[in-house]
Design an enzyme around this catalytic site. Structure first.
Site, PDB file in Angstrom:
ATOM      1  N   GLY A   1      -5.174  -4.697   7.559  1.00 46.40           N
ATOM      2  CA  GLY A   1      -6.136  -3.713   7.734  1.00 46.40           C
ATOM      3  C   GLY A   1      -7.365  -3.873   8.757  1.00 46.40           C
ATOM      4  O   GLY A   1      -7.560  -3.039   9.641  1.00 46.40           O
TER       5      GLY A   1
ATOM      6  N   THR B   1       0.814  -1.087   0.115  1.00 47.52           N
ATOM      7  CA  THR B   1      -0.021  -0.051  -0.152  1.00 47.52           C
ATOM      8  C   THR B   1       0.652   1.316   0.036  1.00 47.52           C
ATOM      9  O   THR B   1       2.154   1.053   0.475  1.00 47.52           O
ATOM     10  CB  THR B   1      -0.840  -0.119   1.337  1.00 47.52           C
ATOM     11  OG1 THR B   1      -1.871  -0.922   0.990  1.00 47.52           O
ATOM     12  CG2 THR B   1      -1.536   1.124   1.417  1.00 47.52           C
TER      13      THR B   1
ATOM     14  N   GLY C   1     -10.388  -2.648   3.632  1.00 44.88           N
ATOM     15  CA  GLY C   1      -9.572  -2.597   4.657  1.00 44.88           C
ATOM     16  C   GLY C   1      -9.530  -1.088   5.453  1.00 44.88           C
ATOM     17  O   GLY C   1     -10.578  -0.539   5.391  1.00 44.88           O
ATOM     18  N   ASP C   2      -8.244  -0.978   5.863  1.00 45.18           N
ATOM     19  CA  ASP C   2      -8.243   0.319   6.651  1.00 45.18           C
ATOM     20  C   ASP C   2      -8.201   1.677   5.897  1.00 45.18           C
ATOM     21  O   ASP C   2      -8.391   2.715   6.417  1.00 45.18           O
ATOM     22  CB  ASP C   2      -7.381   0.422   7.735  1.00 45.18           C
ATOM     23  CG  ASP C   2      -6.111   0.030   6.945  1.00 45.18           C
ATOM     24  OD1 ASP C   2      -5.813  -0.976   6.119  1.00 45.18           O
ATOM     25  OD2 ASP C   2      -4.949   0.769   7.412  1.00 45.18           O
TER      26      ASP C   2
ATOM     27  N   ARG D   1     -14.754  -6.923   0.485  1.00 46.28           N
ATOM     28  CA  ARG D   1     -13.958  -6.696   1.691  1.00 46.28           C
ATOM     29  C   ARG D   1     -13.341  -5.459   1.446  1.00 46.28           C
ATOM     30  O   ARG D   1     -12.623  -5.134   0.368  1.00 46.28           O
ATOM     31  CB  ARG D   1     -12.694  -7.793   2.088  1.00 46.28           C
ATOM     32  CG  ARG D   1     -11.897  -7.539   3.093  1.00 46.28           C
ATOM     33  CD  ARG D   1     -10.545  -6.822   2.824  1.00 46.28           C
ATOM     34  NE  ARG D   1      -9.866  -6.596   3.724  1.00 46.28           N
ATOM     35  CZ  ARG D   1      -8.694  -5.972   3.885  1.00 46.28           C
ATOM     36  NH1 ARG D   1      -8.487  -5.177   2.705  1.00 46.28           N
ATOM     37  NH2 ARG D   1      -7.814  -5.820   4.909  1.00 46.28           N
TER      38      ARG D   1
ATOM     39  N   THR E   1      -0.196   1.240   6.929  1.00 45.51           N
ATOM     40  CA  THR E   1      -0.190   0.176   5.947  1.00 45.51           C
ATOM     41  C   THR E   1      -0.051  -1.132   6.804  1.00 45.51           C
ATOM     42  O   THR E   1       0.743  -1.315   7.843  1.00 45.51           O
ATOM     43  CB  THR E   1       0.985   0.280   5.056  1.00 45.51           C
ATOM     44  OG1 THR E   1       1.125  -0.828   4.194  1.00 45.51           O
ATOM     45  CG2 THR E   1       2.547   0.357   5.525  1.00 45.51           C
ATOM     46  N   GLY E   2      -0.611  -2.174   6.428  1.00 46.02           N
ATOM     47  CA  GLY E   2      -0.456  -3.567   6.941  1.00 46.02           C
ATOM     48  C   GLY E   2      -2.080  -4.424   7.203  1.00 46.02           C
ATOM     49  O   GLY E   2      -2.652  -4.071   6.208  1.00 46.02           O
TER      50      GLY E   2
HETATM   51  N1  ASP Z   1      -3.807  -2.044   4.817  1.00 36.79           N
HETATM   52  C1  ASP Z   1      -4.158  -2.593   3.589  1.00 36.79           C
HETATM   53  C2  ASP Z   1      -5.547  -3.045   3.766  1.00 36.79           C
HETATM   54  O1  ASP Z   1      -5.769  -3.725   4.644  1.00 36.79           O
HETATM   55  C3  ASP Z   1      -3.375  -3.247   2.915  1.00 36.79           C
HETATM   56  C4  ASP Z   1      -1.842  -2.894   2.999  1.00 36.79           C
HETATM   57  O2  ASP Z   1      -1.564  -1.982   3.909  1.00 36.79           O
HETATM   58  O3  ASP Z   1      -0.952  -3.165   2.131  1.00 36.79           O
HETATM   59  O4  ASP Z   1      -6.388  -3.172   2.856  1.00 36.79           O
END
Ligand code: ASP
Length: 368
Positions: free
Chosen positions: A256, A202, A232-233, A230, A253-254
């Site tokens: 989510g 991300t 994410g965050d 779905r 990022t991570g």
């Molecule tokens: N945070 C993002 C999600 O959960 C994924 C990412 O950070 O790569 O969609």
């Protein structure tokens, strides 16, 4: 510089100014501060998993995006413009999981999420589960500026994008051989992306401009193999993105789902905002008294900042809570006092930062 030396002291008193130009001791005008931090995802980013060529390519892409953003800030441009242009550059680069190079869903489609927030007035825009727009961050910005809403999703958001005249692409635009390979692996093994050895990818940027305004933005393709719509965050204001001139700008990022549960981006900003007046009171208590026992001066908010160590501690505490819950990833931050930095609990994070104090660096691995 004085400010940075002083920032090592806690509580910290500032002799120079925070955001506005001030007269230096020699009578010259001191330039107001600016700062920017960027990320291109966190995850299982180990030296043995990245070839030297890829390493060079990623660093060049990060540096290019960082330079685009820092040039805007240097020239007195706004944090919003810097964040937007930086993210457009990262979205256009196939190395990252945003725009071109976005990961595939279970149905081998792309559903992109993005958000942006202006810390000067807390205005924000976000899109979730979109496709067809070349740069999702521009659609998030259009939602903020040209709709009465904060968040649009799916087909409605796509329609809004066309009505706004944003550049459209065919679905195959986002695809790269690497992402196809990843989704094939997920589908073949019938396992979720969380079980695949991968990095998140991300992208995000946070900035403070010379006027003292903060901005944050995030853009992503989400998680490989995601289904059922779905989200994410990244497009959620307060989870993946937050900006408030009173405290900080954050992009995450991570994994989510965990970032949403902790409201990570807002949580960090809220802790900084609440710590500031408390630290001010501590500083006032430390002011020397005159013969009558009165304070010799009053600590003014504009002459005061939280130290680098205090900011880092707040960010690290929240990322530790993320880890305790089982979440992986990290955040980038910018503060109203010119700091820009990171906190993450993964092996690495694609990242970079630049400040008016002369910092300009990019990094990949955790030990850099
Ligand atoms: N945070 C993002 C999600 O959960 C994924 C990412 O950070 O790569 O969609």
């Amino acid at each position: 510089m004085i400010r940075y030396l002083l920032s090592l002291l806690a509580p910290t008193l500032l002799l120079s100014t925070m955001a506005t130009a001030a007269s230096a001791k020699d009578g010259t005008e001191e330039e107001a501060h600016w700062s920017i931090a960027i990320h291109g995802g966190a995850g299982t980013i180990d030296r043995d998993k990245i070839t030297p060529e890829k390493d060079t390519e990623i660093r060049a892409a990060l540096d290019k995006a960082l330079t685009i953003g820092s040039d805007i800030l240097k020239d007195g441009g706004s944090a919003m413009d810097a964040v937007t242009a930086t993210i457009v550059s990262l979205e256009n680069d196939p190395n990252f999981n945003a725009g071109k190079g976005a990961v595939f869903t279970w149905d081998k489609t792309n559903e992109l999420d993005s958000s942006i927030m202006d810390g000067s007035d807390l205005s924000a825009g976000a899109v979730a589960g979109i496709n067809g727009t070349k740069n999702p961050i521009l659609l998030a910005l259009a939602v903020k500026d040209h709709s009465p809403h904060i968040m649009l999703s799916g087909e409605g958001a796509n329609q809004f994008s066309r009505e706004q005249g944003l550049e459209q692409v065919t679905p195959d635009y986002y695809a790269t051989p690497h992402r196809l390979q990843q989704i094939e692996a997920v589908l073949a093994k019938e396992i979720s992306a969380a079980d695949v050895d991968y990095k998140f990818g991300t992208v995000g940027a946070v900035a403070q401009d010379r006027d003292g305004n903060m901005a944050a933005g995030t853009s992503t393709g989400g998680m490989t193999g995601k289904r059922w719509g779905r989200i994410g965050d990244s497009p959620i204001i307060g989870a993946g993105t937050y900006a408030d001139n009173r405290s900080c700008a954050i992009s995450a990022t991570g994994s989510g789902e965990y970032f949403i549960r902790l409201g990570i981006a807002h949580e960090i900003c809220a802790r900084i905002r609440m710590r500031f007046p408390e630290a001010m009171k501590e500083a006032q208590r430390a002011v020397p008294k005159d013969a009558d026992g009165n304070d010799t001066y009053v600590v003014h908010a504009s002459e005061f900042m939280l130290s680098d160590a205090e900011i880092q501690q707040i960010a690290d505490d929240v990322i530790a809570e993320l880890g305790a819950l089982g979440g992986d990833g990290g955040i980038i931050y910018a503060t109203p006092w010119g700091q820009a930095g990171y906190s993450f609990n993964t092996a690495g994070m694609y990242r970079g930062r630049a400040t008016s104090e002369g910092e300009q660096s990019v990094a990949i691995y955790g030990d850099e």
